[in-house]
Design a protein around this motif. Structure first.
Motif, mmCIF file in Angstrom:
data_model
loop_
_atom_site.group_PDB
_atom_site.id
_atom_site.type_symbol
_atom_site.label_atom_id
_atom_site.label_comp_id
_atom_site.label_asym_id
_atom_site.label_seq_id
_atom_site.Cartn_x
_atom_site.Cartn_y
_atom_site.Cartn_z
ATOM 1 N N ARG A 40 0.798 -1.230 0.000
ATOM 2 C CA ARG A 40 0.000 0.000 0.000
ATOM 3 C C ARG A 40 0.832 1.283 0.000
ATOM 4 N NH1 ARG A 40 -2.523 0.450 5.368
ATOM 5 N NH2 ARG A 40 -0.416 1.223 5.804
ATOM 6 N N ASP A 41 1.695 1.450 0.979
ATOM 7 C CA ASP A 41 2.400 2.725 1.124
ATOM 8 C C ASP A 41 3.284 3.062 -0.082
ATOM 9 O OD1 ASP A 41 1.108 3.079 3.500
ATOM 10 O OD2 ASP A 41 2.837 2.593 4.772
ATOM 11 N N PRO A 42 4.103 2.111 -0.571
ATOM 12 C CA PRO A 42 4.878 2.438 -1.769
ATOM 13 C C PRO A 42 4.011 2.758 -2.979
ATOM 14 C CG PRO A 42 5.801 0.522 -0.672
ATOM 15 C CD PRO A 42 4.481 0.800 -0.026
ATOM 16 N N GLN A 43 2.920 2.024 -3.134
ATOM 17 C CA GLN A 43 2.033 2.283 -4.266
ATOM 18 C C GLN A 43 1.381 3.658 -4.178
ATOM 19 O OE1 GLN A 43 2.702 0.509 -6.880
ATOM 20 N NE2 GLN A 43 0.692 -0.403 -7.261
ATOM 21 N N LEU A 44 0.971 4.046 -2.986
ATOM 22 C CA LEU A 44 0.364 5.366 -2.827
ATOM 23 C C LEU A 44 1.376 6.476 -3.071
ATOM 24 C CD1 LEU A 44 -2.025 4.856 0.232
ATOM 25 C CD2 LEU A 44 -2.560 4.831 -2.213
ATOM 26 N N ALA A 60 0.685 9.016 -6.230
ATOM 27 C CA ALA A 60 0.046 10.077 -5.446
ATOM 28 C C ALA A 60 -0.796 10.993 -6.333
ATOM 29 C CB ALA A 60 1.091 10.888 -4.697
ATOM 30 N N ALA A 61 -0.260 11.344 -7.511
ATOM 31 C CA ALA A 61 -0.990 12.238 -8.408
ATOM 32 C C ALA A 61 -2.267 11.581 -8.903
ATOM 33 C CB ALA A 61 -0.103 12.626 -9.585
ATOM 34 N N LEU A 62 -2.188 10.288 -9.214
ATOM 35 C CA LEU A 62 -3.367 9.570 -9.684
ATOM 36 C C LEU A 62 -4.431 9.505 -8.591
ATOM 37 C CD1 LEU A 62 -4.918 7.735 -11.646
ATOM 38 C CD2 LEU A 62 -3.611 5.804 -10.717
ATOM 39 N N GLY A 75 -9.511 11.217 -6.550
ATOM 40 C CA GLY A 75 -10.294 11.753 -5.433
ATOM 41 C C GLY A 75 -11.002 13.025 -5.818
ATOM 42 N N ALA A 76 -10.305 13.896 -6.556
ATOM 43 C CA ALA A 76 -10.916 15.144 -6.982
ATOM 44 C C ALA A 76 -12.041 14.877 -7.968
ATOM 45 C CB ALA A 76 -9.857 16.030 -7.644
ATOM 46 N N SER A 77 -11.819 13.868 -8.836
ATOM 47 C CA SER A 77 -12.838 13.524 -9.817
ATOM 48 C C SER A 77 -14.102 13.016 -9.137
ATOM 49 C CB SER A 77 -12.295 12.490 -10.794
ATOM 50 O OG SER A 77 -13.298 12.057 -11.682
#
Length: 208
Positions: free
Chosen positions: A187-191, A195-197, A202-204
Protein backbone atom coordinates in the motif's frame (compact mmCIF):
# COMPACT_ATOMS: atom_id res chain seq x y z
CA UNK A 1 11.61 6.68 -3.62
CA UNK A 2 14.37 4.25 -2.70
CA UNK A 3 14.48 0.74 -4.07
CA UNK A 4 13.91 -2.50 -2.19
CA UNK A 5 16.55 -4.98 -1.08
CA UNK A 6 15.93 -8.70 -1.61
CA UNK A 7 18.11 -11.39 -0.04
CA UNK A 8 18.11 -14.91 -1.48
CA UNK A 9 19.89 -17.69 0.44
CA UNK A 10 20.14 -21.46 0.07
CA UNK A 11 22.48 -24.37 0.71
CA UNK A 12 24.95 -25.11 -2.08
CA UNK A 13 23.22 -26.95 -4.91
CA UNK A 14 19.66 -25.88 -4.11
CA UNK A 15 19.42 -23.75 -7.26
CA UNK A 16 19.86 -20.26 -5.81
CA UNK A 17 21.98 -18.89 -8.65
CA UNK A 18 19.74 -20.30 -11.39
CA UNK A 19 16.63 -18.89 -9.73
CA UNK A 20 18.18 -15.45 -9.27
CA UNK A 21 19.26 -15.46 -12.94
CA UNK A 22 15.69 -16.36 -13.94
CA UNK A 23 14.41 -13.46 -11.83
CA UNK A 24 16.81 -11.03 -13.52
CA UNK A 25 15.71 -12.26 -16.95
CA UNK A 26 12.03 -11.94 -16.07
CA UNK A 27 12.19 -8.56 -14.35
CA UNK A 28 14.37 -5.73 -15.73
CA UNK A 29 13.54 -3.69 -12.63
CA UNK A 30 15.77 -5.93 -10.49
CA UNK A 31 19.55 -5.82 -10.49
CA UNK A 32 21.95 -8.22 -8.82
CA UNK A 33 24.80 -7.12 -6.62
CA UNK A 34 27.94 -8.93 -7.77
CA UNK A 35 29.65 -10.36 -4.69
CA UNK A 36 33.35 -10.49 -3.94
CA UNK A 37 34.93 -13.89 -3.30
CA UNK A 38 38.32 -15.40 -2.63
CA UNK A 39 37.48 -18.71 -4.30
CA UNK A 40 38.76 -19.60 -7.76
CA UNK A 41 36.40 -19.12 -10.72
CA UNK A 42 34.41 -22.15 -11.80
CA UNK A 43 34.31 -23.11 -15.49
CA UNK A 44 32.38 -20.46 -17.42
CA UNK A 45 32.35 -17.85 -14.66
CA UNK A 46 33.39 -14.32 -15.58
CA UNK A 47 35.08 -11.81 -13.28
CA UNK A 48 32.80 -8.84 -12.65
CA UNK A 49 29.75 -10.71 -13.93
CA UNK A 50 29.39 -13.77 -11.71
CA UNK A 51 31.70 -12.57 -8.93
CA UNK A 52 34.48 -10.11 -8.31
CA UNK A 53 37.32 -12.59 -7.79
CA UNK A 54 40.00 -11.37 -5.40
CA UNK A 55 42.65 -12.66 -3.03
CA UNK A 56 42.39 -12.95 0.75
CA UNK A 57 44.62 -9.94 1.45
CA UNK A 58 42.48 -7.62 -0.68
CA UNK A 59 39.27 -9.06 0.74
CA UNK A 60 40.45 -8.58 4.32
CA UNK A 61 41.50 -5.03 3.50
CA UNK A 62 37.99 -4.26 2.20
CA UNK A 63 36.39 -5.79 5.29
CA UNK A 64 38.67 -3.82 7.63
CA UNK A 65 37.90 -0.58 5.78
CA UNK A 66 34.13 -1.11 6.14
CA UNK A 67 33.66 -1.44 2.39
CA UNK A 68 31.53 -4.59 2.70
CA UNK A 69 27.84 -4.61 3.57
CA UNK A 70 28.23 -8.22 4.73
CA UNK A 71 30.84 -10.92 4.56
CA UNK A 72 31.24 -14.51 5.67
CA UNK A 73 33.40 -17.59 5.28
CA UNK A 74 31.66 -20.37 3.37
CA UNK A 75 33.28 -23.75 2.58
CA UNK A 76 36.73 -22.31 3.29
CA UNK A 77 36.38 -19.23 1.08
CA UNK A 78 35.31 -15.68 1.82
CA UNK A 79 32.32 -13.96 0.24
CA UNK A 80 31.12 -10.39 0.66
CA UNK A 81 28.88 -7.66 -0.76
CA UNK A 82 30.22 -4.24 -1.73
CA UNK A 83 28.48 -1.61 0.36
CA UNK A 84 28.80 1.54 -1.77
CA UNK A 85 27.22 0.16 -4.95
CA UNK A 86 24.23 -1.31 -3.08
CA UNK A 87 23.50 1.92 -1.21
CA UNK A 88 23.79 4.04 -4.34
CA UNK A 89 21.57 1.69 -6.33
CA UNK A 90 18.88 1.64 -3.63
CA UNK A 91 19.00 5.42 -3.29
CA UNK A 92 18.49 5.64 -7.04
CA UNK A 93 15.27 3.64 -6.80
CA UNK A 94 16.66 0.31 -8.00
CA UNK A 95 15.46 -2.99 -6.59
CA UNK A 96 18.52 -5.05 -5.69
CA UNK A 97 18.88 -8.79 -5.07
CA UNK A 98 21.70 -10.23 -2.99
CA UNK A 99 22.60 -13.88 -3.52
CA UNK A 100 24.26 -14.65 -0.19
CA UNK A 101 24.40 -17.27 2.57
CA UNK A 102 22.47 -17.21 5.85
CA UNK A 103 25.36 -15.57 7.74
CA UNK A 104 25.40 -12.66 5.32
CA UNK A 105 21.62 -12.47 5.46
CA UNK A 106 21.78 -11.98 9.23
CA UNK A 107 24.21 -9.09 8.81
CA UNK A 108 22.09 -7.47 6.11
CA UNK A 109 18.94 -7.67 8.22
CA UNK A 110 20.69 -5.83 11.05
CA UNK A 111 21.62 -2.97 8.72
CA UNK A 112 18.48 -3.12 6.54
CA UNK A 113 15.61 -4.48 8.68
CA UNK A 114 13.21 -3.81 5.81
CA UNK A 115 15.08 -6.20 3.49
CA UNK A 116 12.95 -9.04 2.10
CA UNK A 117 14.61 -12.42 2.69
CA UNK A 118 13.93 -15.65 0.81
CA UNK A 119 15.32 -19.11 1.57
CA UNK A 120 15.46 -21.78 -1.14
CA UNK A 121 15.03 -25.38 0.00
CA UNK A 122 15.84 -28.49 -2.05
CA UNK A 123 13.05 -31.09 -2.24
CA UNK A 124 15.26 -33.60 -0.41
CA UNK A 125 18.85 -34.28 0.62
CA UNK A 126 19.08 -36.90 -2.12
CA UNK A 127 18.03 -34.33 -4.71
CA UNK A 128 20.67 -31.98 -3.35
CA UNK A 129 23.31 -34.70 -3.56
CA UNK A 130 22.30 -35.45 -7.14
CA UNK A 131 22.53 -31.78 -8.15
CA UNK A 132 25.97 -31.40 -6.58
CA UNK A 133 27.20 -34.52 -8.37
CA UNK A 134 25.67 -33.25 -11.59
CA UNK A 135 27.93 -30.22 -11.55
CA UNK A 136 30.91 -32.50 -12.08
CA UNK A 137 33.14 -30.04 -10.24
CA UNK A 138 33.72 -31.59 -6.81
CA UNK A 139 35.14 -34.82 -5.44
CA UNK A 140 32.76 -37.08 -3.52
CA UNK A 141 34.37 -36.09 -0.21
CA UNK A 142 33.72 -32.41 -0.98
CA UNK A 143 30.12 -33.16 -1.88
CA UNK A 144 29.57 -34.95 1.41
CA UNK A 145 31.04 -31.97 3.29
CA UNK A 146 28.70 -29.65 1.45
CA UNK A 147 25.74 -31.86 2.33
CA UNK A 148 26.72 -31.84 6.00
CA UNK A 149 27.01 -28.06 5.87
CA UNK A 150 23.63 -27.84 4.12
CA UNK A 151 21.88 -29.44 7.09
CA UNK A 152 23.30 -26.74 9.34
CA UNK A 153 22.34 -23.99 6.91
CA UNK A 154 18.76 -25.26 6.65
CA UNK A 155 18.42 -24.91 10.42
CA UNK A 156 18.27 -21.14 9.83
CA UNK A 157 15.29 -21.29 7.46
CA UNK A 158 12.92 -19.86 10.12
CA UNK A 159 14.87 -16.58 10.07
CA UNK A 160 13.64 -15.80 6.56
CA UNK A 161 10.45 -14.05 5.40
CA UNK A 162 9.68 -16.46 2.57
CA UNK A 163 10.53 -20.09 1.80
CA UNK A 164 10.53 -21.67 -1.66
CA UNK A 165 10.95 -25.41 -2.28
CA UNK A 166 12.81 -25.81 -5.57
CA UNK A 167 11.36 -29.12 -6.66
CA UNK A 168 10.21 -27.85 -10.08
CA UNK A 169 12.35 -25.02 -11.39
CA UNK A 170 9.69 -23.16 -13.41
CA UNK A 171 7.34 -23.09 -10.41
CA UNK A 172 10.08 -21.95 -8.03
CA UNK A 173 11.17 -19.20 -10.45
CA UNK A 174 7.58 -17.96 -10.71
CA UNK A 175 7.25 -17.96 -6.93
CA UNK A 176 10.42 -15.90 -6.50
CA UNK A 177 9.25 -13.35 -9.04
CA UNK A 178 5.84 -13.24 -7.36
CA UNK A 179 7.46 -12.27 -4.06
CA UNK A 180 9.19 -9.32 -5.74
CA UNK A 181 6.01 -8.18 -7.49
CA UNK A 182 3.86 -8.51 -4.36
CA UNK A 183 6.38 -6.50 -2.35
CA UNK A 184 6.21 -3.66 -4.88
CA UNK A 185 2.41 -3.61 -4.62
CA UNK A 186 2.35 -2.86 -0.89
CA UNK A 187 0.00 0.00 0.00
CA UNK A 188 2.40 2.72 1.12
CA UNK A 189 4.88 2.44 -1.77
CA UNK A 190 2.03 2.28 -4.27
CA UNK A 191 0.36 5.37 -2.83
CA UNK A 192 3.69 7.21 -3.00
CA UNK A 193 4.25 6.17 -6.60
CA UNK A 194 0.73 7.07 -7.68
CA UNK A 195 0.05 10.08 -5.45
CA UNK A 196 -0.99 12.24 -8.41
CA UNK A 197 -3.37 9.57 -9.68
CA UNK A 198 -4.96 9.07 -6.26
CA UNK A 199 -5.35 12.82 -5.85
CA UNK A 200 -6.87 13.16 -9.33
CA UNK A 201 -9.26 10.28 -8.76
CA UNK A 202 -10.29 11.75 -5.43
CA UNK A 203 -10.92 15.14 -6.98
CA UNK A 204 -12.84 13.52 -9.82
CA UNK A 205 -15.09 11.57 -7.48
CA UNK A 206 -15.79 14.66 -5.35
CA UNK A 207 -17.19 16.46 -8.42
CA UNK A 208 -19.60 13.68 -9.27
Amino acid sequence: MSGSLFVVSAPSGAGKTSLVNALLAADPGVRKSVSYTTRAPRPGEQDGEDYHFTDRARFQSMADAGELLEHAEVHGNYYGTGQTWVRQALAGGRDIVLEIDWQGAQQVRRLHPDAVSVFILPPSIEALRSRLRGRGQDAESVIERRLAAARGEIEHVSEFDFVIVNSEFAVAAHELHSIVVAHRLRRDPQLDRHAALVAALGASSSRE
